[in-house]
Write an enzyme that holds these catalytic residues in place. Sequence first.
Site, short mmCIF file in Angstrom:
data_model
loop_
_atom_site.label_atom_id
_atom_site.label_comp_id
_atom_site.label_asym_id
_atom_site.label_seq_id
_atom_site.Cartn_x
_atom_site.Cartn_y
_atom_site.Cartn_z
N ARG A 63 -3.58 5.09 0.40
CA ARG A 63 -2.54 5.05 1.42
C ARG A 63 -2.97 4.21 2.62
O ARG A 63 -2.17 3.51 3.24
CB ARG A 63 -2.20 6.48 1.85
CG ARG A 63 -1.09 6.56 2.86
CD ARG A 63 -0.50 7.96 2.93
NE ARG A 63 0.53 8.05 3.95
CZ ARG A 63 0.40 8.76 5.07
NH1 ARG A 63 -0.70 9.46 5.30
NH2 ARG A 63 1.37 8.78 5.95
N HIS A 67 -0.80 1.14 4.18
CA HIS A 67 -0.38 1.08 5.58
C HIS A 67 -0.98 -0.12 6.29
O HIS A 67 -0.31 -0.77 7.09
CB HIS A 67 -0.78 2.37 6.30
CG HIS A 67 0.16 3.51 6.01
ND1 HIS A 67 0.57 4.41 6.96
CD2 HIS A 67 0.77 3.89 4.87
CE1 HIS A 67 1.40 5.28 6.40
NE2 HIS A 67 1.53 5.01 5.14
N ASP A 68 -2.22 -0.42 5.99
CA ASP A 68 -2.82 -1.59 6.62
C ASP A 68 -2.02 -2.84 6.27
O ASP A 68 -1.66 -3.62 7.16
CB ASP A 68 -4.28 -1.74 6.17
CG ASP A 68 -4.97 -2.92 6.85
OD1 ASP A 68 -4.65 -3.17 8.04
OD2 ASP A 68 -5.80 -3.59 6.22
N SER A 77 -6.08 -3.84 10.84
CA SER A 77 -5.58 -3.45 12.16
C SER A 77 -5.46 -1.92 12.24
O SER A 77 -5.60 -1.33 13.31
CB SER A 77 -4.23 -4.11 12.46
OG SER A 77 -3.32 -3.92 11.40
N ASN A 95 -3.27 12.30 10.47
CA ASN A 95 -3.97 12.77 9.28
C ASN A 95 -4.07 11.76 8.16
O ASN A 95 -4.11 12.12 7.01
CB ASN A 95 -3.33 14.06 8.75
CG ASN A 95 -3.83 15.22 9.58
OD1 ASN A 95 -4.65 15.02 10.45
ND2 ASN A 95 -3.34 16.39 9.29
N HIS A 194 2.01 7.75 -5.73
CA HIS A 194 2.26 9.15 -5.40
C HIS A 194 1.91 10.09 -6.55
O HIS A 194 2.25 11.26 -6.52
CB HIS A 194 3.71 9.34 -4.94
CG HIS A 194 3.99 8.75 -3.59
ND1 HIS A 194 5.24 8.69 -3.02
CD2 HIS A 194 3.16 8.17 -2.68
CE1 HIS A 194 5.18 8.10 -1.83
NE2 HIS A 194 3.92 7.77 -1.60
N ASP A 246 2.04 15.70 -6.97
CA ASP A 246 2.10 15.78 -8.42
C ASP A 246 1.36 17.07 -8.80
O ASP A 246 0.17 17.05 -9.09
CB ASP A 246 1.42 14.53 -9.01
CG ASP A 246 1.24 14.62 -10.51
OD1 ASP A 246 1.82 15.52 -11.15
OD2 ASP A 246 0.51 13.77 -11.04
#
Length: 326
Positions: A63, A67-68, A77, A95, A194, A246
């Site tokens: 994740r 996101h990066d 960043s 988190n 996911h 899951d």
Amino acid sequence: MRTSFFDFLLVCLVLFGVAGICHAGELRKNFYEDSCPQAEEVIKNIIWKHVASNSALPAKFLRMHFHDCFVRGCDASLLLNSTANNKAEKEAVPNLSVSGFDVIDEVKAHLEKTCPGTVSCADIVALAARDSVSFQFQKSIWEVLTGRRDGSISRQSEALANIPSPFSSFTTLKSNFSSKGLTVHDLVVLSGAHTIGVGHCNFFSNRLYNFTGKGDSDPSLNSKYATFLKTKCRSLLDNTTTVAMDPESSLSFDTSYFVNLKEQKGMFQSDAALLTNKGASNIVDEMLISGKFFTEFAQSMKRMGAIGVLTGNSGEIRRKCGVVNS
Ligand code: HEM
Ligand SMILES: *[C@@H]1O[C@H](CO)[C@@H](O)[C@H](O)[C@H]1NC(C)=O
Ligand SMILES: *[C@@H]1O[C@H](CO)[C@@H](O)[C@H](O)[C@H]1NC(C)=O
Ligand SMILES: *[C@@H]1O[C@H](CO)[C@@H](O)[C@H](O)[C@H]1NC(C)=O
Ligand SMILES: *[C@@H]1O[C@H](CO)[C@@H](O)[C@H](O)[C@H]1NC(C)=O
Ligand SMILES: *[C@@H]1O[C@H](CO)[C@@H](O)[C@H](O)[C@H]1NC(C)=O
């Protein structure tokens, strides 16, 4: 003898006089093989050591890389700390895991001792995602090209504006991925991430308790699964409990995300949304064909890992991943 990047640049400069003409700025396989030959091995060893004792880490790193890459490109960043007058991206991702950032810092400190100023934090994040997920298989399950450099700007507001929301519809997700140069195919395949990890109740409890404002649940959510989720998330206000996305194999990177999705057991509206479009739903079916998900995931990760990368002379190699060089 092999031609190094600098030889290449020199030839370019002599021939053309300007570095800009030379497209030296591509990611490539084993970028550090001359400058820091042990880099990828060091990263893998440290990541595997941590994953061996913390099985939640692969989801954190996967994740983290997503996101990066979605905010200002894959430029680390996301790792920058806030400063007195700037709230960093980190602050927008509660988190994302303290343990994840700590491990990246440990890897970086190790590499700075052996190859100072050489290996970018952005590449460490990309490799950590691959290596942590690969631990389960005891071999690399996708190829990571390297040569990314680190950015110097990190803004909380940009994270909020670029990270897709779990309440999104298919058209919104399609547009969000498209704005990063990713296709619907990438959207479906990458959502398969996911298959590991957890989600906080507040990202889906509207689907359990108040879907249309009438105290109802989301009709597109499997009712048995909804009942189960309600035992975990006791109210709409619960923003601290996490639930495995899951449930049967939340630590195993496998195709069960797509199996669950077909049974209407996707956790977020953004998961369920993938079945609301014919093309996307066909891709979901395709992912259930043996081996397909793994080969496609490798391809899509390569595209995600190349979003807006800084290469060549752009950006810098941060000495510490939490702060820009001074
Ligand atoms: C399609 C758009 C996506 C949306 C809307 C979305 C949304 C979310 C949300 C809301 C969470 C739960 C976070 C929490 O409660 O702490 C989550 C977790 C996660 N996401 Fe996504 N995500 C998307 C795509 C992706 C992609 C492309 C990847 C990686 C390739 C990814 C990997 C993960 C992982 C591994 C977790 C579990 C994190 C953990 O266990 O701490 N997601 N996602
Ligand atoms: C983050 O995790 C910590 C420790 O697990 C927990 O106490 C805290 O409530 C969490 N914060 C959020 C926003 O979920
Ligand atoms: C996603 O796309 C929608 C529709 O184009 C847009 O309104 C929204 O701002 C986008 N969100 C992100 C996080 O990119
Ligand atoms: C459900 O949503 C409606 C409409 O937004 C709101 O008036 C109501 O208070 C909500 N119920 C709960 C239990 O939050
Ligand atoms: C969780 O909810 C509580 C009370 O509703 C609120 O004070 C707190 O800021 C919320 N935390 C997060 C991370 O949203
Ligand atoms: C960034 O912040 C974290 C947590 O606040 C801290 O542990 C870390 O040392 C900081 N990194 C740098 C380079 O200042």
